[in-house]
Enzyme design. Structure first.
Site, PDB file in Angstrom:
ATOM      1  N   ARG A   4       5.280   6.195  13.570  1.00 47.51           N
ATOM      2  CA  ARG A   4       5.282   6.874  12.272  1.00 47.51           C
ATOM      3  C   ARG A   4       4.742   8.292  12.401  1.00 47.51           C
ATOM      4  NH1 ARG A   4       0.935   4.985   8.086  1.00 47.51           N
ATOM      5  NH2 ARG A   4      -0.147   6.757   9.037  1.00 47.51           N
TER       6      ARG A   4
ATOM      7  N   ASP B  26       0.502   5.050   1.802  1.00 45.45           N
ATOM      8  CA  ASP B  26      -0.206   5.495   2.996  1.00 45.45           C
ATOM      9  C   ASP B  26      -1.388   6.421   2.705  1.00 45.45           C
ATOM     10  OD1 ASP B  26       1.291   4.088   4.875  1.00 45.45           O
ATOM     11  OD2 ASP B  26       2.818   5.657   5.012  1.00 45.45           O
TER      12      ASP B  26
ATOM     13  N   HIS C 107       0.830  -1.202   0.000  1.00 47.12           N
ATOM     14  CA  HIS C 107       0.000   0.000   0.000  1.00 47.12           C
ATOM     15  C   HIS C 107       0.864   1.252   0.000  1.00 47.12           C
ATOM     16  CE1 HIS C 107       1.054  -0.546   4.213  1.00 47.12           C
ATOM     17  NE2 HIS C 107       0.770   0.739   4.419  1.00 47.12           N
TER      18      HIS C 107
ATOM     19  N   HIS D 273       4.626   0.260  -0.047  1.00 49.75           N
ATOM     20  CA  HIS D 273       5.445  -0.549   0.858  1.00 49.75           C
ATOM     21  C   HIS D 273       4.620  -1.681   1.440  1.00 49.75           C
ATOM     22  CE1 HIS D 273       3.624   2.600   3.385  1.00 49.75           C
ATOM     23  NE2 HIS D 273       3.678   1.715   4.374  1.00 49.75           N
TER      24      HIS D 273
END
Length: 315
Positions: free
Chosen positions: A285, A120, A118, A268
């Site tokens: 994150r 983000d 995917h 990723h």
């Protein structure tokens, strides 16, 4: 500043850049991310990010506050996650823990070669420009993350297919992985903050002008204007294509490692091998506010439902 600003530098004078794969990924050394960076260091890190799509740092043992301060040198930060929240006391930080999906889904997902890959938050009209992930608790082995270069993948298509996908848009939204059933937490949070957007299948990078095959397997559900079977088959082809090994890099985490990737030109894959162990794994994150994608025809994405992801402001 809502996106990474590209400052071209002819050579790297303040940092060392070690490429890790032919098309994507480089390890950066010679810089301490716990302190404010010099303008020359910021410019070179930006240039390395645009060149290599994802860059990695080692031995950077940052606190939440230092992580946030580092990110703010490259742009405005979003809330940790527009749907799934943030760390208490640190609204820009999103917890990426080993078991974060247990409260969201039941059942066995249907696994395909591209499952889990995917980009983000592409359900938003303005997905993050970049993401910065920090490793805190890392298993002794396993738990690697992979990235793929969507620009290289675009150029790997035939000219005829590139010309076709240049004209298309796809619908992106949050849904459970194929085969999984959403638990009430997932249903409630998605209902409270619905996000559905139509993005071009090919995105023109706002800084480099590169074309990227902007397909996010976990969020892209169908191609606008195609019959369901046509959409299904074309997406399967494109999803399989973007995760070809030659476009990817695999990163082995250590405590204090940090990955910084351009969300406009990469996808990723989070690891699933850790679920076959009892090892703990905890990362955090932050994301930089992004702009609205634009296709080769100059047409921007269209919001079907939901608001843009705004910069977090301290009240």
């Amino acid at each position: 500043m809502n996106a990474i600003t590209h400052n071209t530098v002819p050579t790297y004078q303040r940092i060392s850049v070690k490429p890790l794969a032919v098309h994507i990924g480089a390890e950066i050394s010679g810089v301490d991310l716990s302190r404010p960076l010099a303008s020359e260091e910021i410019a070179e890190i930006r240039a390395a990010l645009l060149q290599w799509k994802v860059i990695f740092f080692r031995d950077q043992h940052l606190s939440h506050a230092q992580h946030v301060a580092f990110g703010k040198q490259f742009g405005d930060l979003t809330l940790g996650h527009p749907v799934f929240g943030y760390e208490p006391g640190h609204p820009e930080v999103y917890s990426v823990g080993r078991d974060r999906f247990k409260s969201r889904f039941d059942g066995a997902r249907l696994v395909r070669p591209w499952t889990g890959w995917h980009t983000d938050v592409t359900a938003a009209i303005n997905p993050p420009a970049a993401s910065i992930l920090r490793g805190v608790v890392i298993p002794p082995y396993g738990g690697d993350t992979q990235w793929t270069n969507l620009v290289a993948a675009y150029h790997g298509l035939s000219p005829a297919l590139r010309a076709f996908v240049d004209t298309l848009q796809g619908e992106h939204k949050f849904t459970p992985p194929e085969g999984n059933k959403a638990r009430q937490e997932f249903v409630s949070k998605v209902a409270a903050t619905p996000l559905i957007s139509h993005h071009p299948l090919v995105r023109v990078h706002p800084e480099t002008g590169e074309k990227a095959l902007y397909v996010s397997p976990s969020f892209l559900k169908n191609i606008v204007g195609l019959h369901p079977r046509e959409s299904e088959q074309l997406l399967a082809l494109l999803f399989e294509h973007v995760v070809r090994p030659e476009y990817t890099v695999r990163f082995k985490w250590e405590e204090g490692s940090l990955a910084f990737w351009d969300n406009r030109s990469t996808a990723h894959l989070a690891p699933v091998d850790i679920y076959d162990t009892e090892f703990e794994r905890q990362l955090y994150r932050i994301t930089l506010v992004g702009d609205v994608p634009v296709g080769p025809d100059g047409k921007p994405s269209v919001s079907i439902e939901g608001e843009p992801v705004a910069a977090h402001s301290v009240e």
